[in-house]
Design an enzyme around this catalytic site. Structure first.
Site, PDB file in Angstrom:
ATOM      1  N   LYS A 233     -16.590  -9.840 -13.772  1.00 22.06           N
ATOM      2  CA  LYS A 233     -16.858  -9.676 -15.204  1.00 22.06           C
ATOM      3  C   LYS A 233     -16.382 -10.923 -15.933  1.00 22.06           C
ATOM      4  O   LYS A 233     -15.220 -11.299 -15.852  1.00 22.06           O
ATOM      5  CB  LYS A 233     -16.136  -8.442 -15.726  1.00 22.06           C
ATOM      6  CG  LYS A 233     -16.207  -8.245 -17.243  1.00 22.06           C
ATOM      7  CD  LYS A 233     -15.353  -7.053 -17.675  1.00 22.06           C
ATOM      8  CE  LYS A 233     -15.243  -6.964 -19.198  1.00 22.06           C
ATOM      9  NZ  LYS A 233     -14.335  -5.869 -19.624  1.00 22.06           N
ATOM     10  N   ASP A 238     -13.965 -10.538 -26.095  1.00 20.38           N
ATOM     11  CA  ASP A 238     -14.492  -9.203 -26.351  1.00 20.38           C
ATOM     12  C   ASP A 238     -13.954  -8.671 -27.670  1.00 20.38           C
ATOM     13  O   ASP A 238     -12.832  -8.182 -27.750  1.00 20.38           O
ATOM     14  CB  ASP A 238     -14.118  -8.254 -25.209  1.00 20.38           C
ATOM     15  CG  ASP A 238     -14.709  -6.862 -25.409  1.00 20.38           C
ATOM     16  OD1 ASP A 238     -15.656  -6.743 -26.209  1.00 20.38           O
ATOM     17  OD2 ASP A 238     -14.229  -5.921 -24.764  1.00 20.38           O
ATOM     18  N   LYS A 245     -13.146  -3.585 -32.023  1.00 23.33           N
ATOM     19  CA  LYS A 245     -11.780  -3.256 -31.640  1.00 23.33           C
ATOM     20  C   LYS A 245     -10.833  -3.429 -32.827  1.00 23.33           C
ATOM     21  O   LYS A 245     -11.090  -4.247 -33.715  1.00 23.33           O
ATOM     22  CB  LYS A 245     -11.301  -4.205 -30.531  1.00 23.33           C
ATOM     23  CG  LYS A 245     -11.967  -4.065 -29.190  1.00 23.33           C
ATOM     24  CD  LYS A 245     -11.389  -5.078 -28.215  1.00 23.33           C
ATOM     25  CE  LYS A 245     -12.080  -5.037 -26.867  1.00 23.33           C
ATOM     26  NZ  LYS A 245     -11.785  -3.816 -26.118  1.00 23.33           N
ATOM     27  N   ASP A 256     -10.528 -11.273 -21.044  1.00 20.36           N
ATOM     28  CA  ASP A 256     -11.451 -10.250 -20.564  1.00 20.36           C
ATOM     29  C   ASP A 256     -12.427 -10.788 -19.528  1.00 20.36           C
ATOM     30  O   ASP A 256     -13.231 -10.041 -18.979  1.00 20.36           O
ATOM     31  CB  ASP A 256     -12.212  -9.623 -21.740  1.00 20.36           C
ATOM     32  CG  ASP A 256     -12.707  -8.226 -21.426  1.00 20.36           C
ATOM     33  OD1 ASP A 256     -12.056  -7.539 -20.614  1.00 20.36           O
ATOM     34  OD2 ASP A 256     -13.738  -7.809 -21.978  1.00 20.36           O
ATOM     35  N   ASP A 315     -18.464  -1.501 -27.035  1.00 18.76           N
ATOM     36  CA  ASP A 315     -17.216  -1.998 -26.456  1.00 18.76           C
ATOM     37  C   ASP A 315     -17.096  -1.645 -24.983  1.00 18.76           C
ATOM     38  O   ASP A 315     -16.146  -2.045 -24.328  1.00 18.76           O
ATOM     39  CB  ASP A 315     -16.014  -1.437 -27.238  1.00 18.76           C
ATOM     40  CG  ASP A 315     -14.724  -2.177 -26.911  1.00 18.76           C
ATOM     41  OD1 ASP A 315     -14.797  -3.338 -26.470  1.00 18.76           O
ATOM     42  OD2 ASP A 315     -13.636  -1.586 -27.097  1.00 18.76           O
ATOM     43  N   GLU A 317     -18.898  -2.892 -22.648  1.00 20.15           N
ATOM     44  CA  GLU A 317     -19.895  -3.923 -22.340  1.00 20.15           C
ATOM     45  C   GLU A 317     -19.754  -4.496 -20.940  1.00 20.15           C
ATOM     46  O   GLU A 317     -20.719  -4.988 -20.355  1.00 20.15           O
ATOM     47  CB  GLU A 317     -19.804  -5.052 -23.371  1.00 20.15           C
ATOM     48  CG  GLU A 317     -18.767  -6.129 -23.115  1.00 20.15           C
ATOM     49  CD  GLU A 317     -17.332  -5.615 -23.060  1.00 20.15           C
ATOM     50  OE1 GLU A 317     -16.525  -6.175 -22.305  1.00 20.15           O
ATOM     51  OE2 GLU A 317     -17.007  -4.641 -23.775  1.00 20.15           O
ATOM     52  N   ARG A 319     -19.370  -3.119 -18.067  1.00 20.32           N
ATOM     53  CA  ARG A 319     -20.202  -2.422 -17.073  1.00 20.32           C
ATOM     54  C   ARG A 319     -21.673  -2.788 -17.214  1.00 20.32           C
ATOM     55  O   ARG A 319     -22.432  -2.697 -16.251  1.00 20.32           O
ATOM     56  CB  ARG A 319     -19.985  -0.919 -17.185  1.00 20.32           C
ATOM     57  CG  ARG A 319     -20.433  -0.310 -18.490  1.00 20.32           C
ATOM     58  CD  ARG A 319     -19.811   1.054 -18.738  1.00 20.32           C
ATOM     59  NE  ARG A 319     -18.381   0.935 -19.020  1.00 20.32           N
ATOM     60  CZ  ARG A 319     -17.566   1.977 -19.226  1.00 20.32           C
ATOM     61  NH1 ARG A 319     -18.039   3.207 -19.142  1.00 20.32           N
ATOM     62  NH2 ARG A 319     -16.297   1.786 -19.499  1.00 20.32           N
TER      63      ARG A 319
END
Length: 467
Positions: A233, A238, A245, A256, A315, A317, A319
């Site tokens: 990833k 993010d 967030k 992230d 959020d 995201e 996956r």
């Protein structure tokens, strides 16, 4: 920035070392003869021989005064040696050279921990620098050399994740991947669109800095019997997208892309470690930002391969970008095994805390290999269940899948995230490493520094280089 501390090996213990470290075990016997009243000194300091215990003694040296550091190694296990090594390195911060009489046991684990504890990431000149050189006396060169390679790979992963997002974006990450020395192929936004990578495009379309898919390839010198794909990833920042967030949660989101950093670092180290398997790395890189072009909650997207996903939370995201890479690996690369690594869910931190990572896999053999490799490498993993009863959490009324559960019927956010990824991994052996809890450290302690940990590098290198 690489680890600034160098590691070298000498055969004999020098008599004039300005700073010399000598191990002693729970019986308080030093490893080499010293012209010092060692038993009396250790009794005076009430030493017990525990790992990480250090007694500092001034000694006369030609032209001045030197120091001998008597360091405890506990039971001599790899875990104890790592603790002892980290304590030594932290003790001598700011010094030029530390000569270490190598302990008995796992010298690679000891040297690796010493180097990892010397890691620092600082923008600016304030603060004491780590010790510049570690000289291991009486150690075999091969384990020290391996330790330096592994520690260097961990440091690279930490550097990539610690770099501020004002500097790094998906194209920057692709440039760093190209510096590893392995062949690299990059999909820009036009090629992503042409090839149908709808997940990466959806996550990245709210940012002015477009997404990338980065492919790294390692082929061993000898013909390989196995082909492994690593998927990382690579969310370079993010914000949560339109599902924004809170500010406090955003402060750590430059890391992230820690999973992508791990994949890049591992691919870069395989040649030096002579890994016998062919490895392809895929880093799905995007910046998740809110804007007038960002994806919306309730949008339906089409990741690679054609399955549709209703996006209920922007959020969730990671996956979505992983779905693209996993589906591509299954359909095009035909690997023998796939392992993805991602800072995927806050839920796993609640389950396992900040010292143990999660491994999900429907394959018992692969899961066992990864757990054993993590135990050996000190990137500890705990196998988590893929509970079929929770699969209905991913049902959507208008698409093939939803990216998160609507409501709170099942909970178990890390498990349902893994179940989502499984839908795109195919029927081949696959494992998912959720490193959200272990990918960042809040303390300077042991081998860790505040910020990115590089968790995942050691376990994957251990797994891939086992013969």
């Amino acid at each position: 920035m690489p680890i600034e501390t160098t590691a070298s090996v000498i055969a004999e213990v020098p008599g004039d070392a300005e700073l010399l470290a000598v191990p002693y075990a729970s019986d308080l016997a030093p490893a080499v003869e010293l012209h010092l009243p060692v038993p009396d000194l250790l009794a005076h300091y009430e030493a017990k021989g525990e790992a990480g215990e250090i007694v500092e003694v001034p000694v006369a040296r030609a032209g001045g005064v030197g120091r001998v550091l008597l360091y405890g190694v506990g039971d001599g296990s790899p875990r104890a040696l790592r603790r002892a090594a980290a304590a030594l390195t932290r003790k001598v911060k700011g010094r030029d050279t530390l000569t270490v009489v190598a302990p008995e046991g796992d010298v690679a684990a000891f040297a690796e921990a010493a180097l990892l504890a010397a890691y620092s990431f600082k923008i600016g000149a304030a603060g004491r620098k780590p010790v510049r050189a570690l000289v291991f006396a009486g150690a075999d060169e091969a384990p020290v050399r391996r330790a330096a390679e592994v520690a260097g790979a961990v440091a690279l992963a930490r550097d990539l994740a610690n770099t501020p997002s004002s500097v790094k974006d998906p194209s920057w990450l692709a440039e760093r991947a190209a510096e590893t020395g392995v062949p690299v192929e990059v999909w820009d936004e036009e090629r992503l669109r042409a090839d149908g990578f709808g997940g990466i495009l959806a996550v990245g379309k709210g940012s002015a800095r477009p997404p990338r898919l980065i492919k790294l390839s390692y082929t061993p010198a000898e013909p390989a019997e196995r082909h492994v794909v690593l998927v990382g990833k690579g969310i370079t920042f993010d914000s949560g997208g339109l599902s924004l967030k809170p500010n406090e949660n955003m402060k750590t989101q430059k890391t992230d892309m820690a999973g992508g950093a791990v994949v890049i670092a591992v691919l870069g180290a395989l040649a030096a470690l002579k890994a016998p398997v062919r490895v392809t790395g895929l880093v799905a890189a995007a910046e998740n930002m809110p804007s007038g072009t960002a994806q919306r909650p309730s949008d339906v997207i089409t990741p690679y391969g054609g399955r549709t996903v209703e996006v209920l939370n922007t959020d969730a995201e990671g996956r979505l970008v992983l779905a693209d890479a996993l589906a591509y690996a299954d359909a095009v690369l035909d690997p023998d095994a796939v392992v993805d690594v991602a800072t995927l869910t806050g839920a796993i931190t609640v389950a396992l805390g900040r010292h143990v990572g999660a491994v999900y896999s429907p394959d018992d053999v692969l899961a066992k290999e990864l757990v054993e490799a993590g135990q050996a490498a000190d990137d500890r993993l705990w196998r988590m269940p893929l509970i079929e009863d929770y699969a209905p959490a991913l049902e959507s009324s208008i698409a093939d899948l939803a990216n998160v559960e609507s409501g709170s019927r099942f909970g178990a956010g890390s498990i349902t995230a893994a179940l989502f990824l499984r839908e795109f991994a195919g029927r081949r052996p696959w494992a998912h490493l959720d490193i959200a809890g272990v990918g960042r450290s809040t303390v300077d302690e042991g081998t860790l520094s505040k910020g990115a940990t590089g968790f995942g590098v050691r376990v994957l290198l251990e797994w891939l280089t086992r013969r």
